[in-house]
Design an enzyme around this catalytic site. Sequence first.
Site, PDB file in Angstrom:
ATOM      1  N   GLY A  42      38.837  50.058  31.170  1.00 42.21           N
ATOM      2  CA  GLY A  42      39.381  50.007  32.514  1.00 42.21           C
ATOM      3  C   GLY A  42      40.624  49.138  32.551  1.00 42.21           C
ATOM      4  O   GLY A  42      40.832  48.275  31.690  1.00 42.21           O
ATOM      5  N   CYS A  43      41.441  49.322  33.565  1.00 44.39           N
ATOM      6  CA  CYS A  43      42.720  48.598  33.636  1.00 44.39           C
ATOM      7  C   CYS A  43      42.502  47.101  33.828  1.00 44.39           C
ATOM      8  O   CYS A  43      43.033  46.281  33.062  1.00 44.39           O
ATOM      9  CB  CYS A  43      43.603  49.183  34.724  1.00 44.39           C
ATOM     10  SG  CYS A  43      42.806  49.365  36.343  1.00 44.39           S
ATOM     11  N   TYR A  44      41.739  46.708  34.841  1.00 38.87           N
ATOM     12  CA  TYR A  44      41.462  45.292  35.054  1.00 38.87           C
ATOM     13  C   TYR A  44      40.745  44.701  33.839  1.00 38.87           C
ATOM     14  O   TYR A  44      41.040  43.578  33.407  1.00 38.87           O
ATOM     15  CB  TYR A  44      40.577  45.088  36.286  1.00 38.87           C
ATOM     16  CG  TYR A  44      41.227  45.337  37.610  1.00 38.87           C
ATOM     17  CD1 TYR A  44      42.284  44.547  38.059  1.00 38.87           C
ATOM     18  CD2 TYR A  44      40.749  46.341  38.458  1.00 38.87           C
ATOM     19  CE1 TYR A  44      42.862  44.753  39.304  1.00 38.87           C
ATOM     20  CE2 TYR A  44      41.319  46.548  39.703  1.00 38.87           C
ATOM     21  CZ  TYR A  44      42.377  45.767  40.122  1.00 38.87           C
ATOM     22  OH  TYR A  44      42.947  45.975  41.354  1.00 38.87           O
TER      23      TYR A  44
END
Length: 308
Positions: free
Chosen positions: A113-115
């Site tokens: 995921g990005c975060y």
Amino acid sequence: MTTHIFIDGAAGTTGLEIRERLGDRPELTLISLSDAERKDAGARRRALNDADIVILCLPDEAAREAVSLIDNDRTKVIDASTAHRVAPGWVYGFPEISGRDIVAQSKRVSNPGCYSTGFIALVAPLVRVGLVPPDWPLASNAASGYSGGGKSMIADYEGGDVTSAFSTYALSLSHKHVPEMQTHCGLSVAPVFAPAVVPVHRGMIVDVPLPVSAMPGTPSVDAIKSTLRNVYAGSQIVRLIEDYDAATLTIERCANTDRLDLFVFADAAGTQVRLVAALDNLGKGAAGAAVQNLNILAGLEETAGLRL
């Protein structure tokens, strides 16, 4: 001989970004389906099984279904959804953390995921060497561009339906990235995660504060920097920035790139530290990571097609 690639969900935000990065690379051949064929179960199944590498840009349930349609032991899968990020039998597709050789030898890779990418890049190395205890109550504040919300959120922001300068969310403390943040950092306590959306198209900042003077062993700023420096030495994608002296750091720092820039900020006495990651939520946070993993799985130059 070329590697045959099928992007399932190629019309979505991440799928389009991946397609742009693949460009006209002669070592890759894209398997494409027409609008009608994408709705045809037989055509989709054939594409999934004809590909050497499949990239899934789908909702979680659709991603699980796509994997179930692959009935050979040859096709490799990169899943950009949340479905398999902590699933047994799947390798976490963060080569700098999981290991390039491990990714290269896998047939099932979950794209981070990005975060999570920013958080894990900062925290996992420190937990591994004992500078951050696995049971320390970590917290993280983060902000993303609105493209992270996909086509519907993009339409809301660009259509003028959203006028707020800052919107915090995941107020139930159950953001879908938290399980992978905890698992892949080796934490026994889930971090308190406070994400937000701001009215810029792309870009991301992930901030992890550390009250080092109160932590076991009182980890020094130099030890933190040295650990991160050693882990990412030689990487063309992940960089520890040590000569940054500006008063602010903007969310657009790495926008339109596939880089991940890491920072360690501290007070003069070294009693408080802020670990900060800057990335593009659609770059190293999504499409850039998928293409990096594809390159590794295909035995190609790791940074081919990336925007560095």
